[in-house]
Motif scaffolding. Sequence first.
Motif, PDB file in Angstrom:
ATOM      1  N   VAL A  33       0.631  -1.203   0.024  1.00 26.74           N
ATOM      2  CA  VAL A  33       0.044   0.475   0.041  1.00 26.74           C
ATOM      3  C   VAL A  33       0.633   1.323  -0.184  1.00 26.74           C
ATOM      4  O   VAL A  33       0.658   2.581  -0.957  1.00 26.74           O
ATOM      5  CB  VAL A  33      -1.158   0.359   1.103  1.00 26.74           C
ATOM      6  N   GLY A  54      -9.101   3.475  -2.029  1.00 27.95           N
ATOM      7  CA  GLY A  54      -7.655   2.219  -2.104  1.00 27.95           C
ATOM      8  C   GLY A  54      -6.723   2.670  -2.384  1.00 27.95           C
ATOM      9  O   GLY A  54      -5.924   1.540  -2.137  1.00 27.95           O
ATOM     10  N   GLY A  56      -4.181   4.434   0.132  1.00 20.50           N
ATOM     11  CA  GLY A  56      -3.636   4.005   1.185  1.00 20.50           C
ATOM     12  C   GLY A  56      -4.038   5.684   1.872  1.00 20.50           C
ATOM     13  O   GLY A  56      -3.409   5.399   2.518  1.00 20.50           O
ATOM     14  N   LYS A  57      -5.396   6.484   2.080  1.00 16.31           N
ATOM     15  CA  LYS A  57      -5.374   7.560   1.944  1.00 16.31           C
ATOM     16  C   LYS A  57      -5.403   7.077   3.654  1.00 16.31           C
ATOM     17  O   LYS A  57      -5.067   7.533   4.792  1.00 16.31           O
ATOM     18  CB  LYS A  57      -6.288   8.600   2.279  1.00 16.31           C
ATOM     19  N   THR A  58      -6.398   6.257   4.556  1.00 16.05           N
ATOM     20  CA  THR A  58      -6.396   5.817   5.947  1.00 16.05           C
ATOM     21  C   THR A  58      -5.771   4.894   6.049  1.00 16.05           C
ATOM     22  O   THR A  58      -5.042   5.430   7.356  1.00 16.05           O
ATOM     23  CB  THR A  58      -7.781   4.674   5.502  1.00 16.05           C
ATOM     24  N   THR A  59      -5.466   4.078   5.601  1.00 17.45           N
ATOM     25  CA  THR A  59      -3.730   3.470   6.129  1.00 17.45           C
ATOM     26  C   THR A  59      -2.435   5.018   6.336  1.00 17.45           C
ATOM     27  O   THR A  59      -1.983   4.394   7.863  1.00 17.45           O
ATOM     28  CB  THR A  59      -2.723   2.750   4.645  1.00 17.45           C
TER      29      THR A  59
END
Length: 158
Positions: A33, A54, A56-59
Amino acid sequence: MNQSDFEEKESKLLLQGESLFKTFGSGESQVKVLQGVDITIQTGEMIAIIGASGSGKTTLLQILGTLDTPTSGKLLYKGADLTQTSEGELSEHRNRRVGFIFQFHHLLPEFSALENVMMPGLIAGNSRTDLKNEALTLLEQVGLGLRCNQRRGERTGG
Ligand SMILES: Nc1ncnc2c1ncn2[C@@H]1O[C@H](COP(=O)(O)OP(=O)(O)O)[C@@H](O)[C@H]1O
Ligand SMILES: [Mg+2]
């Protein structure tokens, strides 16, 4: 750059991510990610992270908020490496220095709206009366003043 310029620049540094990598899973189901994210955030700066669903912002946000750890790389808060910090100290860091607004509600079901808003301050050991007044003001600002004694199951998710 002279010494005082250097010190001023240093003191404005809030959060730095250095070469952040995050991989989920292993083998065929492995998802890479984050692949070497470098980010510097200064005190008082406002930043938006944008990208396709999807991507990778939240990650990234969870790593910057110390809710998740990077597979490799460093995360520095005012120069101190948070990837080398104990869980206990990280809990205190999150309690005192980070404010989260989640995409989904993470409310404690056994407490009222008012108590949920007061919770970080209660954990930090602040005055109950001050917290109650502050929490009421905040709930009133978002139009929830009249619902402050309701529990999670008695309100809508939104
Ligand atoms: N806990 C996890 N386990 C496995 N894969 C995950 C996990 N969290 C996120 N992913 C995957 O990582 C990628 C990035 O997800 P995410 O950070 O939620 O993206 P965004 O917030 O930009 O939509 C997606 O492909 C997602 O499926
Ligand atoms: Mg997301």
